[in-house]
Design an enzyme around this catalytic site. Structure first.
Site, mmCIF file in Angstrom:
data_model
loop_
_atom_site.group_PDB
_atom_site.id
_atom_site.type_symbol
_atom_site.label_atom_id
_atom_site.label_comp_id
_atom_site.label_asym_id
_atom_site.label_seq_id
_atom_site.Cartn_x
_atom_site.Cartn_y
_atom_site.Cartn_z
ATOM 1 N N GLU A 102 13.519 61.432 65.182
ATOM 2 C CA GLU A 102 14.232 61.805 63.966
ATOM 3 C C GLU A 102 13.430 62.840 63.188
ATOM 4 O O GLU A 102 13.944 63.854 62.752
ATOM 5 C CB GLU A 102 14.485 60.555 63.109
ATOM 6 N N SER A 118 10.378 59.187 53.523
ATOM 7 C CA SER A 118 10.219 60.140 52.411
ATOM 8 C C SER A 118 8.950 60.965 52.610
ATOM 9 O O SER A 118 8.030 60.564 53.328
ATOM 10 C CB SER A 118 10.140 59.389 51.081
ATOM 11 N N ASN A 119 8.894 62.112 51.950
ATOM 12 C CA ASN A 119 7.722 62.971 52.129
ATOM 13 C C ASN A 119 6.445 62.331 51.571
ATOM 14 O O ASN A 119 5.353 62.627 52.048
ATOM 15 C CB ASN A 119 7.989 64.350 51.519
ATOM 16 N N GLU A 120 6.589 61.436 50.593
ATOM 17 C CA GLU A 120 5.404 60.704 50.123
ATOM 18 C C GLU A 120 4.881 59.819 51.258
ATOM 19 O O GLU A 120 3.679 59.760 51.533
ATOM 20 C CB GLU A 120 5.732 59.824 48.915
ATOM 21 N N GLN A 137 23.553 55.033 62.043
ATOM 22 C CA GLN A 137 22.222 54.418 62.024
ATOM 23 C C GLN A 137 22.120 53.376 60.918
ATOM 24 O O GLN A 137 22.186 53.721 59.736
ATOM 25 C CB GLN A 137 21.159 55.509 61.796
ATOM 26 N N GLY A 138 21.949 52.131 61.286
ATOM 27 C CA GLY A 138 21.846 51.052 60.297
ATOM 28 C C GLY A 138 20.429 50.548 60.155
ATOM 29 O O GLY A 138 20.087 49.466 60.641
ATOM 30 N N TYR A 139 19.609 51.338 59.521
ATOM 31 C CA TYR A 139 18.227 50.929 59.253
ATOM 32 C C TYR A 139 18.091 50.446 57.798
ATOM 33 O O TYR A 139 17.754 49.312 57.529
ATOM 34 C CB TYR A 139 17.272 52.111 59.461
ATOM 35 N N SER A 140 18.350 51.363 56.851
ATOM 36 C CA SER A 140 18.029 51.097 55.446
ATOM 37 C C SER A 140 18.907 50.005 54.843
ATOM 38 O O SER A 140 20.070 49.856 55.212
ATOM 39 C CB SER A 140 18.204 52.373 54.626
HETATM 40 C C1 FAD Z 1 21.712 61.407 52.135
HETATM 41 C C2 FAD Z 1 20.992 60.267 52.779
HETATM 42 C C3 FAD Z 1 21.333 59.885 54.057
HETATM 43 C C4 FAD Z 1 20.715 58.790 54.661
HETATM 44 N N1 FAD Z 1 21.148 58.384 55.898
HETATM 45 C C5 FAD Z 1 20.667 57.226 56.411
HETATM 46 C C6 FAD Z 1 21.213 56.671 57.599
HETATM 47 O O1 FAD Z 1 22.107 57.234 58.222
HETATM 48 N N2 FAD Z 1 20.743 55.478 58.037
HETATM 49 C C7 FAD Z 1 19.748 54.813 57.395
HETATM 50 O O2 FAD Z 1 19.356 53.754 57.846
HETATM 51 N N3 FAD Z 1 19.198 55.302 56.264
HETATM 52 C C8 FAD Z 1 19.641 56.487 55.755
HETATM 53 N N4 FAD Z 1 19.113 56.985 54.577
HETATM 54 C C9 FAD Z 1 18.145 56.178 53.842
HETATM 55 C C10 FAD Z 1 16.765 56.774 53.766
HETATM 56 O O3 FAD Z 1 16.100 56.593 54.954
HETATM 57 C C11 FAD Z 1 16.053 56.091 52.568
HETATM 58 O O4 FAD Z 1 16.638 56.637 51.415
HETATM 59 C C12 FAD Z 1 14.586 56.339 52.569
HETATM 60 O O5 FAD Z 1 13.975 55.561 53.540
HETATM 61 C C13 FAD Z 1 13.936 56.006 51.218
HETATM 62 O O6 FAD Z 1 14.253 54.722 50.800
HETATM 63 P P1 FAD Z 1 14.844 54.418 49.360
HETATM 64 O O7 FAD Z 1 15.944 55.333 49.130
HETATM 65 O O8 FAD Z 1 15.102 52.970 49.268
HETATM 66 O O9 FAD Z 1 13.690 54.816 48.356
HETATM 67 P P2 FAD Z 1 12.372 53.930 48.002
HETATM 68 O O10 FAD Z 1 11.720 53.472 49.241
HETATM 69 O O11 FAD Z 1 12.724 52.921 46.993
HETATM 70 O O12 FAD Z 1 11.464 55.052 47.379
HETATM 71 C C14 FAD Z 1 11.533 55.464 46.009
HETATM 72 C C15 FAD Z 1 10.392 56.414 45.761
HETATM 73 O O13 FAD Z 1 9.148 55.739 45.994
HETATM 74 C C16 FAD Z 1 8.374 56.453 46.922
HETATM 75 N N5 FAD Z 1 7.558 55.516 47.696
HETATM 76 C C17 FAD Z 1 7.968 54.411 48.332
HETATM 77 N N6 FAD Z 1 6.927 53.803 48.930
HETATM 78 C C18 FAD Z 1 5.843 54.567 48.674
HETATM 79 C C19 FAD Z 1 4.456 54.475 49.016
HETATM 80 N N7 FAD Z 1 3.994 53.477 49.759
HETATM 81 N N8 FAD Z 1 3.622 55.425 48.577
HETATM 82 C C20 FAD Z 1 4.091 56.454 47.818
HETATM 83 N N9 FAD Z 1 5.380 56.574 47.458
HETATM 84 C C21 FAD Z 1 6.240 55.653 47.879
HETATM 85 C C22 FAD Z 1 9.368 57.190 47.757
HETATM 86 O O14 FAD Z 1 8.786 58.299 48.408
HETATM 87 C C23 FAD Z 1 10.386 57.591 46.722
HETATM 88 O O15 FAD Z 1 9.932 58.728 46.063
HETATM 89 C C24 FAD Z 1 19.701 58.094 53.968
HETATM 90 C C25 FAD Z 1 19.335 58.501 52.690
HETATM 91 C C26 FAD Z 1 19.967 59.578 52.086
HETATM 92 C C27 FAD Z 1 19.551 59.968 50.704
#
Ligand code: FAD
Lengths: 399, 368
Positions: free
Chosen positions: A244, A384-386, A126-129
């Site tokens: 998902e 994220s849960n937030e 999955q290439g989202y992030s």
């Molecule tokens: C082990 C693992 C596997 C993963 N696998 C995949 C994958 O296969 N494919 C893929 O595409 N992605 C994958 N992900 C990525 C995952 O979806 C992202 O980590 C997630 O979307 C959070 O983004 P970030 O890590 O950039 O954190 P950020 O978005 O930078 O968040 C940092 C903190 O800020 C909080 N935050 C952000 N915005 C808000 C808001 N508006 N209000 C309150 N709080 C907020 C977040 O909850 C978090 O606590 C994976 C991540 C992990 C850790």
């Protein structure tokens, strides 16, 4: 109201149990039970066994090779599989991309890709992030520029789970920078072997290679690999996310993990008694058990409300994602606590199949602390849960 | 009332901080931590040379510190840099030796000079933090004593030259009376070493008719006080680790942008960060109180120590989990120091009694 399974559903449960007893390889179940590392081959082996029985794509409609199960049947299958220590089905192809293709793909795409998902020809990731686009996924920058019959893709994806095994990646790419961010995103299928695709490992805090960075430099992707319409990818992406998140409730997995925790709490001793009888620990266990029971019923309610087909209202799937992941995290946390001092030693090789060194402390101790740390991911990914809590109040408040 | 370190102690803390900043940066720490030895003799010698070991012991033992606040200053410094060297075992074994009526001066002088290293092997596979649950047997023979039994999860035991071991001379497991303290030469002992999940190494000690020298016949009060000193050390290490996690997370909330703003603008995170900061201050107060109580009567001391360890355990889990969560995916990576601080903080909760153990102990001490 009827919380109980019908006689037909009970019979189905027996059928699932018999199948698992008969076909789930003991070798693999034992690895899952003891939290050993699963290889790509282990996972593929199980997928193939399920596919042979017609149960791999168990939420796909019948005409595409699904078993045509009711919501209750799918839930029974999930729970029984987890309790029997079957590996979790790797979701990217069958649970995420599959439903998107079925709903939005062209006939040619369905004919080509769906059978290959079923028989395991293609391992998907999955290439989202992206580094700059996590929670704010719509700000993604990886670009796809049309050039004749191709798109030329440049940019970077990250956190790509099991990308090191993948043949294919489904990506959200930017095809327009005009208007709202969400309106310039497209959904593209990219062959990982195309020149210009580079995968680099990211090692997680438990020392494991589970996720990757994927770099794209002038990667030429056939235009026929665009799913649906250009600039409509956000709609498809959101559709996929509801699948998902619902999967992330992980009720069966938590039930199995809770059973394991109870066994550990019985076998650990404190003050001459089983730890499970220590008043503080017993209270921790009881709270968890009550929450887990509540989650189980909530999960069934959400599934029932969404009908067969499996997609749930957004705020309800958000609730399940939060509860399911927090309960699972609490189980791993309590399992870690249950070990006392023996949570500290960590011999990485002990998680490999065939390791026959003597255990340090109880034989179930080796994976416990790293499981706890690894599962911190549950409240971060899949939205994220937030962000899930934002979704719930946004839907409820209507401000 | 005065809540600052004395001038001498502050000088020591500053010097230790400078040394670790220059000589023990994070990548070096990780290399040492993952090395086959799991610690560095060079750094040990240099830190001993700077007086860091001597600061853990009173003048009577040949040191120049040894109070709760000396221990606090040292371990706060060590915690900031996530030091894996065997300070905890040296502190606990050394403190017990210093209390054991004379005769250990020569050994302690070597310890303070950094030439002899100690480990403190008290807990057993079945004991789960219960200080009086000693099954290991001490049997007198013509040469002195021989020990029979097992000691569990001893930090950096392979680094030690001499191991201070508790063993039962009389009574049954659970009795406070009848527990002796013995010195065992590493060369005479059977060790099973292994890496720890938070870095460095630990090990199991198997005693099978192992020759030992008696240090104290009535060891329980010494063991209890050594553990109290160890808990003060862990509490301050934890406070330092929490401070690092707090600073790092605040930085991240300021700089990481999502939705066009620094994520620190989101109230959901602001409130959580505020809770983390507030709880760390409460934990620091508990650590101060325990350091202060080290020199006081048993009940005051032990209640303060259990209160501190309970607090550190509870707050430590919160701070570790929240720091990772507020970092998102990047908080899960090996590459970021943050995850290693979070792991260490979590594992401090598993040493010398966990949150539940000390909560129950605090209740029991209240009834005493
Ligand atoms: C082990 C693992 C596997 C993963 N696998 C995949 C994958 O296969 N494919 C893929 O595409 N992605 C994958 N992900 C990525 C995952 O979806 C992202 O980590 C997630 O979307 C959070 O983004 P970030 O890590 O950039 O954190 P950020 O978005 O930078 O968040 C940092 C903190 O800020 C909080 N935050 C952000 N915005 C808000 C808001 N508006 N209000 C309150 N709080 C907020 C977040 O909850 C978090 O606590 C994976 C991540 C992990 C850790």
């Amino acid at each position: 109201m009827d919380l109980h399974f019908s006689p037909e559903e009970m019979a189905f449960r027996e059928e699932v149990r018999a199948f698992l007893k008969d076909r789930l390889p003991t070798r693999i179940a034992e690895k899952v039970r003891t939290s050993k590392r699963l290889t790509k081959q282990d996972m593929a082996e199980w997928h193939a066994i399920l596919n042979e029985r017609g149960w791999y794509a168990n939420h796909w409609p019948k005409e595409y090779g699904g078993p045509g199960w009711s919501v209750a049947q799918a839930a029974i299958f999930d729970i029984e599989s987890a309790l029997a220590h079957a590996p979790r089905i790797v979701p990217f192809g069958v649970s995420m991309l599959g439903p998107v293709l079925i709903k939005y793909g062209s006939q040619a795409q369905k004919d080509h890709w769906l059978p290959r998902i079923l028989d395991g020809t293609d391992w998907w990731c999955q290439g989202y992030s992206e580094p700059g686009a996590g929670s704010d996924l719509a700000s993604l920058k990886t670009s796809a520029v049309r050039d004749g019959d191709h798109y030329v893709v440049n940019g970077q994806k990250t956190w790509t789970t099991l990308g090191q095994y993948a043949d294919m990646i489904f990506c959200l790419v930017r095809t327009s920078t005009e208007g709202k961010k969400q309106e310039g995103i497209s959904f593209l299928l990219i062959d990982m072997k195309t020149p210009g695709v580079e995968v680099r490992p990211i090692i997680l805090l438990d020392g494991e290679h589970e996720v990757n960075e994927v770099f794209f430099t002038d990667v030429r992707v056939p235009a026929e690999n665009l799913v649906g319409e250009e600039n409509k990818g956000w709609t498809y992406a959101k559709y996929l996310l509801t699948y998902e998140r619902a999967g992330l409730a992980g009720v069966g997995g938590s039930m199995a993990a809770f059973n394991h925790l109870k066994e550990i709490a019985q076998s650990q001793r404190k003050g001459g008694r089983p730890l499970a009888e220590d008043p503080l620990f017993a209270a921790r266990l009881a709270r968890l058990e009550i929450n887990l029971e509540n989650l189980k019923i909530t999960n069934l309610r959400v599934l029932a409300a969404s009908g067969s087909g499996g997609s749930a209202p957004l705020e309800m799937s958000a609730m399940l994602k939060i509860c399911g992941t927090e309960i699972r995290q609490e189980i791993t946390s309590l399992t870690r606590r249950a070990l006392g001092p023996y949570a500290q030693p960590f011999v990485s090789e002990a998680l490999d199949e065939g390791f026959n060194g003597a255990p340090i402390g109880p034989d179930y101790a080796a994976p416990v602390a790293v499981d706890y740390f690894n599962n911190r991911k549950l409240s971060i990914f899949g939205g994220s849960n937030e962000v899930q809590r934002e979704i719930i109040t946004k839907a409820l408040l209507e401000l | 009332m005065y809540f600052h370190h004395s001038e001498d102690r502050q000088m020591l803390a500053d010097m230790l901080g400078r040394y670790l900043q220059q000589r023990y940066p994070f990548d070096i720490r990780n290399k040492i931590s993952a090395s086959p030895e799991g610690w560095s003799r060079t750094h040990w010698a240099e830190l001993a040379e700077l007086g860091v070991v001597g600061a853990l012991f009173g003048e009577g033992a040949g040191g120049f510190g040894g109070t709760g606040f000396d221990i606090a200053a040292v371990f706060e410094g060590l915690g900031k840099a996530l030091v894996v060297e065997p300070f905890l075992g040296t502190l606990m074994a050394g403190q017990a030796l210093a209390m054991a009526a004379g005769k250990q001066d020569a050994l302690l002088a070597e310890v303070i000079a950094g030439t002899t290293l100690l480990a403190f092997a008290h807990e057993e596979p079945q004991s789960r933090y219960d200080v009086s649950d000693v099954e290991t047997q001490a049997l007198p023979n013509s040469a002195g004593w021989a020990l029979q039994g097992c000691k569990a999860v001893v930090p950096q035991i392979e680094a030690a030259d001499r191991i201070l071991v508790s063993a039962r001379i009389a009574g049954a497991p659970g009795d406070e009376a009848g527990i002796g303290l013995f010195l065992v030469d590493k060369a005479a002992a059977r060790l099973r070493g292994y890496p720890m999940v938070d870095g460095g190494r630990g090990g199991e000690l198997v005693l099978d008719n192992t020759p030992a020298t008696l240090v104290a016949k009535d060891g329980f009060p010494l063991i209890e006080q050594a553990i109290a000193a160890g808990i003060v050390a862990l509490a301050w290490e934890a406070v330092a680790v929490m401070d690092v996690l707090k600073t790092t997370t605040l930085d991240y909330l300021r700089t990481r942008r999502q939705f066009g703003v620094p994520i620190g603008k989101f109230q959901a995170l602001q409130h959580r960060m505020a809770t983390v900061a507030l709880e760390i201050e409460l934990a620091r107060s508990a650590a101060i109180s325990a350091a202060d109580a080290l020199g006081q009567d048993r009940r005051t001391r032990e209640r303060a120590v259990s209160a501190a360890k309970y607090t550190i355990g509870r707050v430590g889990t919160l701070v570790a989990e929240e720091s990772i969560q507020m970092h998102g995916g990047i908080g899960m990576t090996w590459e970021l120091p943050l995850s290693h601080y979070a792991k260490r903080l979590t594992m401090i909760g598993h040493q010398l009694g966990d949150e539940d153990h000390h909560l129950e102990r605090f209740i029991a001490l209240g009834h005493a």
